[in-house]
Design a protein around this motif. Sequence first.
Motif, PDB file in Angstrom:
ATOM      1  N   GLU A 270     -16.409 -19.153 -25.345  1.00  0.00           N
ATOM      2  CA  GLU A 270     -17.152 -19.847 -24.142  1.00  0.00           C
ATOM      3  C   GLU A 270     -16.015 -20.894 -23.900  1.00  0.00           C
ATOM      4  N   ARG A 271     -15.326 -21.397 -24.571  1.00  0.00           N
ATOM      5  CA  ARG A 271     -14.349 -22.331 -23.934  1.00  0.00           C
ATOM      6  C   ARG A 271     -13.168 -21.791 -23.620  1.00  0.00           C
ATOM      7  N   ASP A 272     -12.889 -20.479 -23.600  1.00  0.00           N
ATOM      8  CA  ASP A 272     -11.738 -19.810 -23.400  1.00  0.00           C
ATOM      9  C   ASP A 272     -10.724 -20.214 -23.962  1.00  0.00           C
ATOM     10  N   GLU A 273     -10.708 -20.330 -25.503  1.00  0.00           N
ATOM     11  CA  GLU A 273      -9.638 -20.938 -26.370  1.00  0.00           C
ATOM     12  C   GLU A 273      -9.050 -19.507 -26.797  1.00  0.00           C
ATOM     13  N   ILE A 274      -9.729 -18.522 -26.765  1.00  0.00           N
ATOM     14  CA  ILE A 274      -9.507 -17.287 -27.327  1.00  0.00           C
ATOM     15  C   ILE A 274     -10.212 -16.175 -26.592  1.00  0.00           C
ATOM     16  N   LYS A 275      -9.563 -15.042 -26.541  1.00  0.00           N
ATOM     17  CA  LYS A 275     -10.173 -13.735 -26.077  1.00  0.00           C
ATOM     18  C   LYS A 275     -10.608 -12.750 -27.194  1.00  0.00           C
ATOM     19  N   PRO A 276     -11.682 -12.031 -26.758  1.00  0.00           N
ATOM     20  CA  PRO A 276     -12.074 -11.314 -27.871  1.00  0.00           C
ATOM     21  C   PRO A 276     -11.496  -9.927 -27.602  1.00  0.00           C
ATOM     22  N   SER A 277     -11.435  -9.035 -28.754  1.00  0.00           N
ATOM     23  CA  SER A 277     -11.027  -7.520 -28.488  1.00  0.00           C
ATOM     24  C   SER A 277     -11.876  -6.961 -27.672  1.00  0.00           C
TER      25      SER A 277
END
Length: 85
Positions: free
Chosen positions: A36-43
């Motif tokens: 939600e904080r766009d720190e990481i992206k999911p597979s």
Amino acid sequence: MSFGENVAVERKKKDFSQGELAKQVGITAVTIGRYERDEIKPSIDIATKIANALEVSLDYLVGNSETVLDKPLIFKNFLKKRKPV
């Protein structure tokens, strides 16, 4: 909006906590927060599970569509509700 912003908006519309969404998807609440904080992206697999849990299209979550639902998801849900003949 970004993937994370869209997830947060749709999660709140469903009145899900980050923990509730995480449980449905099979990940941790901390990870949902990082998405939600766009720190990481999911597979792609996890992003698809999030879209299904939120009952929105993956295209919508990633910002490729302004339409929340798409026909394949609607059709998929229709098939789930059909009774065997």
